[in-house]
Design a protein around this motif. Structure first.
Motif, mmCIF file in Angstrom:
data_model
loop_
_atom_site.group_PDB
_atom_site.id
_atom_site.type_symbol
_atom_site.label_atom_id
_atom_site.label_comp_id
_atom_site.label_asym_id
_atom_site.label_seq_id
_atom_site.Cartn_x
_atom_site.Cartn_y
_atom_site.Cartn_z
ATOM 1 N N SER A 37 43.078 41.425 49.363
ATOM 2 C CA SER A 37 42.042 40.420 49.134
ATOM 3 C C SER A 37 41.851 40.083 47.659
ATOM 4 N N LYS A 38 42.364 40.913 46.766
ATOM 5 C CA LYS A 38 42.338 40.577 45.342
ATOM 6 C C LYS A 38 43.361 41.441 44.626
ATOM 7 N N GLN A 43 45.296 34.821 44.449
ATOM 8 C CA GLN A 43 44.117 33.990 44.247
ATOM 9 C C GLN A 43 42.939 34.709 44.891
ATOM 10 N N HIS A 44 41.816 34.848 44.190
ATOM 11 C CA HIS A 44 40.657 35.550 44.727
ATOM 12 C C HIS A 44 40.076 34.765 45.906
ATOM 13 N N TRP A 45 39.796 35.465 46.977
ATOM 14 C CA TRP A 45 39.164 34.858 48.134
ATOM 15 C C TRP A 45 38.287 35.897 48.803
ATOM 16 N N ASN A 46 37.409 35.479 49.677
ATOM 17 C CA ASN A 46 36.447 36.353 50.302
ATOM 18 C C ASN A 46 36.826 36.570 51.766
#
Length: 153
Positions: A37-38, A43-46
């Motif tokens: 997830s990071k 690319q940072h995403w939730n």
């Protein structure tokens, strides 16, 4: 990495079985599914926001969320591809003694379409389903045929 789901598989002499058949002394495995997830190059995403596009997990208890995510790891077959227009959300208003509490309903022609139009398909009045509908959620359970409806309820 973020943990997304887990699936418990218990082994018996007859092969792999679901957790409801767990026996004392049985061997088993726990399958854990993680997702990056990071990190560098990502690319940072939730993750939570992404899962919310699949179903309204915030409205469910943590145990129910774990159960629904586990369904994503269960093998199955797609018999019929439907769209959001094939479904209708209805409020349960039946009494406590109604045997269909918690069941969904399916039009008779849908069940025939799913099972095939052969004569033996007409003997069935219910099917067990797993439904993954991004705009509606993840559903598991029984659909019982109901005359006079045109959508899955």
């Amino acid at each position: 990495f973020s943990l997304v789901a887990r699936k418990v598989r218990h082994e018996s002499s007859g092969g792999m079985r679901g957790k409801q058949f767990q026996m004392a002394g049985s061997k088993g495995t726990v399958e854990l599914i993680y997702i990056a997830s990071k990190g560098k190059g990502l690319q940072h995403w939730n993750l939570q926001n992404s899962l919310e596009t699949i179903a309204d997990f915030q409205s469910l208890s943590p145990l129910k969320v774990a159960s629904r995510l586990e369904l994503l790891l269960t093998p199955g077959q797609c018999y019929e591809k439907l769209n959001v227009n094939n479904f209708e959300i209805v409020n349960e208003s039946a009494g406590e003694d109604d045997p269909h509490i918690g069941c969904g309903f399916i039009p008779e022609n849908f069940i025939l379409s799913i099972l095939g139009r052969r004569k033996s398909a007409r003997k069935f009045d219910s099917i067990q389903v797993r439904i993954f509908a991004p705009k509606l959620g993840i559903f598991k359970g029984m659909l019982v045929t109901k005359p006079g409806i045109s959508k899955i309820q």
